[in-house]
Design a protein around this motif. Sequence first.
Motif, short mmCIF file in Angstrom:
data_model
loop_
_atom_site.label_atom_id
_atom_site.label_comp_id
_atom_site.label_asym_id
_atom_site.label_seq_id
_atom_site.Cartn_x
_atom_site.Cartn_y
_atom_site.Cartn_z
N ARG A 46 0.90 -1.08 0.07
CA ARG A 46 -0.05 0.01 0.08
C ARG A 46 0.85 1.30 -0.04
NH1 ARG A 46 -3.00 -2.97 3.72
NH2 ARG A 46 -2.02 -1.86 5.46
N SER A 47 2.02 1.14 0.80
CA SER A 47 2.70 2.56 0.92
C SER A 47 3.35 2.82 -0.49
CB SER A 47 3.76 2.31 1.94
OG SER A 47 4.81 3.13 1.97
N GLU A 48 3.95 1.73 -1.15
CA GLU A 48 4.53 1.82 -2.33
C GLU A 48 3.78 2.32 -3.58
OE1 GLU A 48 6.52 -1.74 -2.97
OE2 GLU A 48 8.37 -1.46 -1.33
N ARG A 49 2.29 1.70 -3.31
CA ARG A 49 1.45 1.96 -4.46
C ARG A 49 1.13 3.67 -4.32
NH1 ARG A 49 -2.27 -3.19 -3.78
NH2 ARG A 49 -1.20 -4.68 -5.39
N ARG A 50 1.03 4.04 -3.18
CA ARG A 50 0.72 5.44 -2.82
C ARG A 50 1.86 6.40 -3.30
NH1 ARG A 50 -1.64 3.80 2.20
NH2 ARG A 50 0.29 4.27 3.06
N LEU A 51 2.99 5.97 -2.90
CA LEU A 51 4.34 6.64 -3.46
C LEU A 51 4.57 6.89 -4.77
CD1 LEU A 51 7.12 7.84 -2.54
CD2 LEU A 51 7.88 5.32 -2.80
N VAL A 52 3.85 5.83 -5.68
CA VAL A 52 4.04 5.70 -7.16
C VAL A 52 2.93 6.49 -7.51
CG1 VAL A 52 3.71 4.25 -9.20
CG2 VAL A 52 5.06 3.41 -7.25
N GLU A 53 1.91 6.39 -7.13
CA GLU A 53 0.71 7.17 -7.60
C GLU A 53 1.19 8.80 -7.41
OE1 GLU A 53 -2.56 5.90 -5.45
OE2 GLU A 53 -2.65 3.91 -6.84
N ARG A 54 1.41 9.34 -6.16
CA ARG A 54 1.79 10.54 -5.95
C ARG A 54 2.82 11.02 -6.99
NH1 ARG A 54 1.67 9.24 -0.36
NH2 ARG A 54 3.98 9.32 -0.24
N GLY A 55 3.85 10.24 -6.98
CA GLY A 55 5.30 10.52 -7.83
C GLY A 55 4.55 10.79 -9.34
N ASP A 56 3.67 9.87 -9.81
CA ASP A 56 3.03 9.88 -11.50
C ASP A 56 2.09 11.36 -11.39
OD1 ASP A 56 4.47 7.58 -11.87
OD2 ASP A 56 2.61 6.32 -11.85
N LEU A 57 1.69 11.60 -10.37
CA LEU A 57 0.72 12.79 -10.53
C LEU A 57 1.43 14.10 -10.54
CD1 LEU A 57 -2.12 13.76 -10.17
CD2 LEU A 57 -2.09 13.81 -7.75
N HIS A 58 2.60 14.41 -9.76
CA HIS A 58 3.32 15.52 -9.88
C HIS A 58 4.45 15.74 -10.33
CE1 HIS A 58 0.40 16.45 -6.51
NE2 HIS A 58 0.71 15.75 -5.92
N ARG A 59 5.10 14.49 -10.90
CA ARG A 59 6.39 14.49 -11.53
C ARG A 59 6.46 15.34 -12.83
NH1 ARG A 59 7.14 9.24 -12.10
NH2 ARG A 59 7.66 9.00 -9.84
N ASP A 60 5.65 14.76 -13.52
CA ASP A 60 5.68 15.46 -14.95
C ASP A 60 5.65 17.01 -15.01
OD1 ASP A 60 5.85 12.95 -16.23
OD2 ASP A 60 3.82 12.73 -16.59
N SER A 61 4.43 17.71 -14.11
CA SER A 61 4.56 19.08 -13.90
C SER A 61 5.84 19.66 -13.44
CB SER A 61 3.23 19.42 -13.42
OG SER A 61 3.27 18.75 -11.77
N PHE A 62 6.28 18.95 -12.44
CA PHE A 62 7.37 19.50 -11.80
C PHE A 62 8.55 19.63 -12.81
CE2 PHE A 62 11.47 18.75 -9.30
CZ PHE A 62 11.33 20.00 -8.46
#
Length: 568
Positions: free
Chosen positions: A329-345
Amino acid sequence: MEPTVLGVIAVALIVGAAVLGRRTGVASVLILLVVGIAIGYLPGFPPIDIPPEWILAGVLPLLLYSSSVNVAFTDFRRNFRAIAGLSVTLVVVTSVAVGFLLYLLMPGLGLAAAIALGAVISPTDAVAATSIAKRLGLPSRLVAVLEGESLVNDASALVLLRSAVAATAGAVSLWEVAGDFVYASALGVGIGLVVGFVTVWIRARISEPVVTTTISFAIPFVAFVPAEHFGASGVIAVVAAGLVTGHRGASRFAANQRISDHTNWATVQFILEHAVFLLMGLELHALIEDVSGEEGGVPFALLLGLILTALVVVIRFLFVFLQMAYLRRSERRLVERGDLHRDSFRDRVEAAPAETERQIRRKSGVLRRLRKHEADSDFYRSEGLEWRESFVISWAGMRGVVTLAAAQSLPPSIPFRSTLILVAFIVAIVTLLGMGGTLPAVIRKTRISGGGEEARQAETHELLDAVNRAAVAVLDDPEQTVIDGVPADPAVLAGLRRRYQRAAAVELAEDSASEIDAISQMRILDERMRQTARAELLDARALGSYSSEAISAVQRVLDIEESRFDAL
C-alpha cells in the motif's frame, strides 16, 4: 586421523556436494548437513566440538563481508524498510515470544535466559534460500530482501542475546536493553563506514594485486575487532564496510582488482559456507550425548525444538504477510503521488532559466534526482511484493550457522544449557531440511518468475549497448580524437569502432604511417572510451534504471576487456 587428512576429506566432500547439488537441484549445503550427520554417527568417529568464538569472531565476519561486498547498494536502499522490519522488528518479536513460551514450559529456566534462547533461534540464514532462489530465477528484489535480512538480523540477534545474558546475572531494564541496541548499531555503522572509506582509499593507490588482496582479507576483522572492543556490533560494522567497499570499488579500483576480489571472495564464501554446514552435521552426535544425561533427555529436547520451530514459523508468516501488505500500500501510494506531480514539476524545472554555472549545475542535479525517482517508481511498480513473494519469503526462514554458534556461546551458568543448545540445533535442522528442502517445490507452486533467462539477457544486452554507444561517441567528438594537437589515425578510429561493436579483434591498417604511433593513439583513445563507458555504467547504477544483475554482468564485461587490453 590427522587434521590434514580430515581437511582434505572435507574439501572433497564440499566439492562432491556442489557437483551433486547442481545435478539434483538440491542445495549443496543441505547435502553436506545430511552427510555430516551421517559421518558423525560412524563407529569410532571422534566427537566434534568447535569453540563458538571460532564461528562468531572468525568465520562470521568473513561470510558477512563476502556477501555484503556483492550487495548492490541501490537494492539495499530500495528494500531498506522490508529488510529493517525482517532483521530488527521480527527478531525482537520472535525472541520475546519464544522467551515467554519457553518460560511457561520451563519455569526453572528464568525469563532472561528464555529470551536469550529466543534471540539464538531468531536470525535466519539465507545461504540455502538464496542459492535456490538464484538457481530457479526468482525476481531479483526477492533475493535482495532475503540477502539483506540475513546480513542484518545476525547483528540484531547477537546484540539482544548479549543483553539477555547480562540480565541473567543481574537486573537490566528495558531502557538499558534499547539503549545498548541503539548504541551498538550506531557505533557499528560508524566504524564500518570509516573502515570502508579508508581501506578503499588505500587500496585504490596500490597496484600490486597480492598486496591489495591481503588488505581485502583483513578488512572484515579491521571492522569487527574495534567495534566489539568498544561495545558496538561487530557484525554491523563488517556489513557497513562491505557495502562501502562494494559500492565505491566499482569506480575506485582497477579492473584486475575487481576481478581478483570477485574470484577470491567467491572462493572464500563457497568454502566457509559449506564447511560450516558440514560441521553442523558433525556436531549433532556429541550434542545428543550431552543431553542424554539431563532431565527429560533427548525426547524432551526434540519435543521442545519442534514446538519452538512451529512457533517461529507461524510468527514469521504472520509478520511477513502483515508487513508486505503495508509495504504494498505504501509503495503504491508513493508511485501514484510521484506519477501525479512528477511531469508538471519536470516541466517547471526544464523551463527554469539557467545562465550561470551554478544554476546549470543545480538544474542538472534536480533533473538527475527526478530520473532517480522515476527509476524507483518503475521498480516498485514492476517488482511489487505480492502474496506469492510474501509466501516465499516466509517459507525461506531457515536457521543456520549463527543459531548454532550463538547457542554454544550461552554461559555455563544458564540452567539446562545442553538441552537449550540441542533445541537450537533441532530448530535449525528442521527448518533447513524441512523448509529448505521443500522451497523449490513451494517456488514452483507459487509460479513466481523473475522474467526468465531471456529477459535478463535482453536487459543486459540493452545496458551493454547503451554503454558501448557512450564509448563510441568519444570517436565522434573531434576534440576527443585529437592527441597532442594531432588528429588520430583513421585506421585507429576504425579499429576501435569495430572493437566496441564487439568485433573479434582489433586490426590496424598495414600501411599506417607509424605502427608505434598508431598503437599509442589506440591506447589513449581506448582509455578515454573506457572511462566514458564506465561513467555511463556508474550513472545507470546510481539512477537504478537497470537491475543489479544487469549492472553486475556489464561490469564484469568491462572489467575483463579492460584487464585484457591493459595486459596486451
